[in-house]
Design a protein around this motif. Structure first.
Motif, PDB file in Angstrom:
ATOM      1  N   VAL A  93       0.817  -1.125   0.010  1.00 20.15           N
ATOM      2  CA  VAL A  93       0.083   0.141  -0.136  1.00 20.15           C
ATOM      3  C   VAL A  93       0.903   1.264   0.007  1.00 20.15           C
ATOM      4  O   VAL A  93       0.576   2.250  -0.809  1.00 20.15           O
ATOM      5  N   TRP A  94       1.918   1.175   0.795  1.00 23.79           N
ATOM      6  CA  TRP A  94       2.909   2.288   0.950  1.00 23.79           C
ATOM      7  C   TRP A  94       3.350   2.723  -0.342  1.00 23.79           C
ATOM      8  O   TRP A  94       3.177   3.914  -1.015  1.00 23.79           O
ATOM      9  N   LEU A  95       3.900   1.549  -0.951  1.00 20.60           N
ATOM     10  CA  LEU A  95       4.706   1.806  -2.322  1.00 20.60           C
ATOM     11  C   LEU A  95       3.711   2.372  -3.339  1.00 20.60           C
ATOM     12  O   LEU A  95       3.872   3.304  -4.000  1.00 20.60           O
ATOM     13  N   LEU A  96       2.345   1.538  -3.375  1.00 26.42           N
ATOM     14  CA  LEU A  96       1.606   1.959  -4.496  1.00 26.42           C
ATOM     15  C   LEU A  96       0.996   3.485  -4.580  1.00 26.42           C
ATOM     16  O   LEU A  96       0.602   4.331  -5.569  1.00 26.42           O
ATOM     17  N   PHE A  97       1.036   4.075  -3.127  1.00 21.34           N
ATOM     18  CA  PHE A  97       0.420   5.294  -2.813  1.00 21.34           C
ATOM     19  C   PHE A  97       1.575   6.316  -2.808  1.00 21.34           C
ATOM     20  O   PHE A  97       1.608   7.583  -3.144  1.00 21.34           O
ATOM     21  N   THR A  98       2.972   5.992  -2.907  1.00 18.98           N
ATOM     22  CA  THR A  98       3.776   6.905  -2.811  1.00 18.98           C
ATOM     23  C   THR A  98       5.040   6.909  -3.989  1.00 18.98           C
ATOM     24  O   THR A  98       5.574   8.121  -4.212  1.00 18.98           O
ATOM     25  N   TRP A  99       5.217   5.725  -4.283  1.00 18.81           N
ATOM     26  CA  TRP A  99       6.231   5.663  -5.484  1.00 18.81           C
ATOM     27  C   TRP A  99       5.604   6.252  -6.878  1.00 18.81           C
ATOM     28  O   TRP A  99       4.342   6.070  -7.031  1.00 18.81           O
TER      29      TRP A  99
END
Lengths: 533, 503
Positions: free
Chosen positions: B175-181
């Motif tokens: 989730v963190w990657l998909l929302f920030t990367w």
């Protein structure tokens, strides 16, 4: 965005939304009502106007108040075949020993047990023999109690650190130092239990006025219980909680607000024993002390008049009492040869007009309580020790709950009623009373439900009803200096043909005191009227 | 962002090791033989990680996107695997295949993670620096997990909740990657997927208890052929070859292979000692097996059976396997079934003037809790006097005098305190072990001279054996079981848990 991607995101969002709704679902409203002493009617005493008397009755004795003291007086008068009436303001007699019942079980509204009576509780033992609570005596002279009335095992458990443990003395995570302190404290109490004053009487006894008059012991009454603990070096947090809990349970107020004498009395006075039970067992019934009320009421039913508010008592050789009957909106004047005022002192003071003596209620302070009865679709559980009769929560403002079906012989009752006890001692009594009267039924239910579900998440959706009762003046507070002070000594003085009977005259609100004061007042009346054989 | 990715190495390493430990623990828990299970699960898992590492070479584009997908997948699969295995244990014939397929799949996915991460980060760090940092976090995570698992996770959350919790952590990395990367191709739909999986795992975490309940049947040896929850208990019937077994709340009640020993021993020493028993009371015994033995006495005119649970008496009156076992005893016209609480019924019956019984058989579950303990109390045995004549007799099944010696003698002491003359006896029932009974009556019991014909086990000689107590089962003071002080339940709990812990 293609169709498949759209579908997956939509599904995800729908799932998220559903979960959000599920997680934030508002607690459902549970039916139930708020009962209380008839405040409006009671408060009319303070300056309301009433119609002029429309009728005059005559009786030998009028008992005002149908709590335990009034019922006890009534029973004693009936036994002497005296001509008497008992007037009770509420619809039901019993005072704070009243009970309720629904399709699931009977349940208490207040007082819910009596410890094994002490040797000195002569009147209570006589009553228990009469009601079959005591079924006989063994060869050693110890009373044999009705097995079904002795509190069944397990009797107590405590919720501490997220688990239930057996018994109320906190043990989970309590270190050796504190355990040693427990031992020292209980040894100390055992010594007090065995101690007799210079006059040969027990240091701490029930009824309270059978206790020793030794000034050294009575000096303990001028200290707060907390000050005494400081003095004796009892510092442990868990011991202090236990003692604070015990005081709140019995007196509706914690360590700072009760005297050391009263605090010690809780542990050192109860020396009752049984042939067929441990000494610390208590007697209890589904309806709590409502079972006793029911027996007493039945014995004198013909003499009881409910919904009859005494509004004025005129002292004199032939005292008169004016009774207001709210359902007929009229006043009846009762001319009696003697009157027993089985009401708390603050009510007695308002009733008595003119006369030979002053009725003072200074120093009489009463603790307000909230009691909630919750009807449940299944028994509460929780990790650790099994459900007990008395289930106490460490460190909670509310004390915990008792289970009305505990004495049931059925294997596992499918439904139950639990009675939650909450002494409102976070503010001084008057302020707490005022705050409590300002709360709506829904607010109370919300407060109770939050506590219950926090402790028992498994009861979510299983609470059928929450019925509440607010006790503005539930019990007398044995504040430092009260039990052996001047105000109580003055209150103990009887003024024939006016007699007083109430547990507040003892300074502690327990069945044994109320019952004994009732019997003694009735005997005073019988002597005064020359009716005692 | 890159340092945060290194932190995610720590998270995924912790998760990876937790999945491995969950699978190993679960395998030894369900299949037994923990050394074998642990070493094969760990071997399979590590080799699968090797396969995963090798497969990572085929990922050529969108490394971050694929890494996120792997995180979602491993979160869903690894997180849910404990629950899945529990649920499938009794439903799948080849459970081992499911187990190792699950271990392999999770291992492969975990094996892809680190090589992909190394490639994502390769331009941001020196190679030597990168490798040292990634593996430091990797091994630190493993250490963290291996300490956390036995000390906190298993005791406080249990395997199923632990699985779900770490699944969520895994998915949160995605989730963190998909929302920030920046610029991950196809990030949007994946975000939805990641959140949906996260919520599903959360739901699993919250409802873990229900899953445990459903999977409870998994603990029975043999095939579950009937399972039913009643308001009073959980009834489970299993079959393994010729062996039919009944469990109530997980406790074995009988095995069809040797129940005749138990029921003959329960019934005949009592019944054969009476001259002409006419009225018999059975408390408990809803399986009809004691009744089958009682009906061998032709003098018996009426049997009252008080068993709380109507589901029990119905099941044993209708299921053909069971009626074959109890000889259709529950259909006897002499039988009157009362589905009520025994104590409440007893007081009511006594008050209503129920005629006395010649024989009373008390065949209740062991005193494992305070509710059932009431039916072993002094008050109960005293109340029973009202339904007895001077020559009537009682028998009580009273658990194992070998395993629970104090418990057994506590029942004997309680009967004696209630005014009965007590005769203890015991016998060996293979599926139970050494088992104890107590005969009680106002007059001393005398061993019967003869028994009905056709019994498989009990006879005059065997009766003499049953009366002999070797030293390790001989009398010890048990105390008296009272309603207000249930000593018996405490003895039982102490003795049986000591016995079970020893195994």
């Amino acid at each position: 965005m293609n169709r498949r991607h759209w579908l997956t995101s939509a599904a995800g969002l729908a799932g998220a939304a559903a979960a959000g709704v599920w997680l934030h679902r508002a607690p459902e409203t549970v039916p139930g009502e708020l009962l209380g002493a008839d405040h409006a009617l009671g408060h009319r005493l303070r300056g309301g106007t009433f119609p002029a008397p429309s009728e005059t009755l005559t009786t030998d004795v009028l008992v005002v108040g149908g709590g335990i003291a009034g019922l006890a007086a009534g029973l004693r008068l009936r036994d002497a075949s005296a001509d008497f009436l008992l007037a009770e303001l509420e619809e039901e007699v019993g005072g704070n020993s009243r009970s309720g019942a629904n399709a699931i079980s009977a349940y208490p509204w207040g007082a819910h047990y009596v410890p094994l009576p002490t040797k000195e509780s002569v009147e209570v033992r006589r009553l228990f023999e009469r009601l079959g609570v005591i079924t006989g005596y063994d060869p050693a002279g110890l009373p044999v109690y009705d097995d079904y009335m002795l509190c069944a095992d397990p009797d107590e458990r405590l919720y501490l650190h997220g688990r239930w443990q057996d018994g109320l003395v906190p043990l989970l995570g309590v270190g050796a130092n504190e355990r040693a302190e427990y031992q020292r404290f209980f040894d100390h109490m055992a010594a007090y239990k065995a101690l007799r004053g210079k006059d040969g009487r027990r240091a701490f006894s029930i009824p309270i006025d059978t206790s020793s008059g030794d000034p050294e012991l009575r000096a303990l009454d001028r200290l707060s219980f907390r000050a005494w603990l400081d003095r004796e070096g009892y510092q442990g947090e868990h011991l202090r909680w236990l003692l604070d809990y015990s005081c709140r349970d019995d007196y509706g107020a914690g360590l700072d607000h009760v005297s050391a004498w009263a605090g010690i009395h809780y542990f050192a006075s109860r020396n009752g024993r049984a042939s067929n039970a441990e000494h610390d067992t208590v007697l209890t019934w589904a309806a709590g002390n409502g079972w006793l009320v029911d027996k007493l009421r039945t014995a004198i039913a013909d003499h009881v008049r409910t919904r009859a508010l005494a509004i004025r008592v005129k002292d004199g050789e032939r005292p008169t009492v004016d009774l207001y009957l709210p359902d007929e909106n009229r006043v009846v004047r009762v001319r009696a040869r003697a009157v027993v005022l089985a009401v708390p002192r603050f009510v007695a003071k308002r009733l008595l007009h003119g006369g030979r003596f002053a009725t003072n209620d200074q120093g009489f302070e009463y603790s307000p309580w909230l009691v909630a009865n919750l009807s449940l679709d299944h028994l509460p559980s929780g990790p650790g020790a099994d459900l007990a009769w008395d289930n106490v929560v460490y460190g909670s403002a509310m004390l915990g709950y008792v289970v009305s079906t505990h004495q049931s012989l059925a294997m596992r009752p499918k439904q139950t009623v639990i009675t939650w006890y909450w002494p409102l001692d976070h503010l001084p009594p008057a302020a707490a009373r005022q705050q409590a009267l300002g709360r709506s039924t829904e607010e109370w239910k919300h407060l109770i439900q939050t506590e219950v579900l926090h402790l028992h998440p498994e009861l979510k959706g299983a609470i059928r009803r929450i019925d509440l009762r607010l006790w503005g003046h539930a019990m007398i507070r044995p504040r430092p200096g009260f039990i052996w002070g001047e105000a109580r000594q003055q209150a103990l003085r009887q003024h024939p043909p006016i007699f007083f009977a109430h547990s507040d005259m003892a300074g502690i609100s327990i069945f044994e005191e109320a019952y004994t004061f009732g019997v003694k007042a009735a005997e005073g009346v019988l002597d005064h009227l020359g009716l005692r054989v | 962002m890159a340092p945060l990715l290194l932190v995610s190495v720590f998270v995924i390493a912790t998760c990876g090791l937790v999945y491995e430990l969950v699978a190993g623990t679960l395998a030894s828990y369900l299949l037994g033989d923990s050394v074998t299970q642990f070493s094969t699960v760990i071997g399979a898992y590590l080799s699968a990680m090797g396969i995963g590492s090798w497969l990572s070479r085929y990922v050529r584009r969108n490394l971050v996107g694929v890494f996120a997908q792997v995180e979602i997948l491993v979160g869903a699969l690894g997180g849910g695997s404990a629950a899945l295995l529990f649920l499938l244990f009794e439903r799948v014939e080849m459970f081992r295949i499911v187990l190792y397929a699950d271990v392999l799949a999770v291992g492969i996915l975990v094996g892809i993670e680190i090589p992909l991460l190394l490639r994502i980060l390769k331009d941001r760090f020196e190679f030597s620096d990168l490798v040292s940092r990634v593996f430091t976090f990797d091994y630190a995570g493993a250490l963290f997990a291996s300490i956390l698992f036995p000390l906190l996770l298993v005791p406080h959350l249990g395997l199923i909740q632990t699985g779900f919790l770490f699944g969520m952590l895994n998915v949160m990395v995605a989730v963190w990657l998909l929302f920030t990367w920046p610029d991950i191709p196809g990030a949007r739909p994946q975000r939805g997927l990641a959140l949906a999986v996260l919520l599903a795992l959360l739901a699993g975490f919250i409802h873990a208890e229900d899953i445990t309940g459903t999977a409870e049947a998994a603990t029975y040896p043999g095939k579950v052929i009937h399972a039913q929850s009643t308001p009073y208990q959980r009834i489970v019937l299993t079959r393994s070859g010729q062996d039919l077994r009944l469990y109530l709340n997980g406790n074995l009640q009988f095995s069809s292979l040797d129940e005749y020993r138990y029921h003959e021993a329960l019934v005949h020493p009592l019944m054969a000692s009476l001259a002409q028993p006419k009225r018999v009371l059975i408390i408990g015994g809803g399986d009809g097996l004691a009744l089958r033995e009682i009906l061998k006495y032709t003098s018996v005119q009426q049997v009252v059976m008080v068993d709380l649970d109507p589901a029990m008496t119905k099941l044993f009156a209708s299921n053909p396997l069971l009626t074959a076992l109890n000889h259709d005893a529950l259909a006897s016209p002499k039988l009157h079934i009362v589905n009520r609480d025994a104590f409440v019924w007893l007081r009511d019956a006594a008050a209503a003037g129920e005629p006395a019984f010649d024989a009373v058989l008390i065949d209740l579950p062991d005193p494992s809790n305070y509710s059932i303990g009431k039916l072993y109390s002094l008050t109960f045995y005293r109340a029973l006097h009202d339904l007895l004549k001077a020559e009537s007799r009682i028998v009580v099944q009273s658990t194992s005098p070998l395993v629970a010696r104090k418990t057994y003698w506590c029942v004997a002491d309680t009967l004696a305190a209630a005014g009965y003359q007590v005769t203890p006896y015991h016998t060996y029932v293979p599926s139970f072990g050494e088992w104890g009974f107590l005969l009680a009556g106002q007059r001393p019991w005398r061993a019967p001279g003869h028994y009905p014909t056709g019994l498989r086990f009990v006879n005059a000689e065997e009766t003499a054996n049953m009366l002999h107590f070797p030293a390790d089962m001989a009398y010890v003071e048990g105390g008296v079981q009272r309603l207000d002080n249930q000593l018996l339940v405490r003895h039982f709990d102490e003795e049986w848990s000591a016995y079970q812990n020893a195994w």
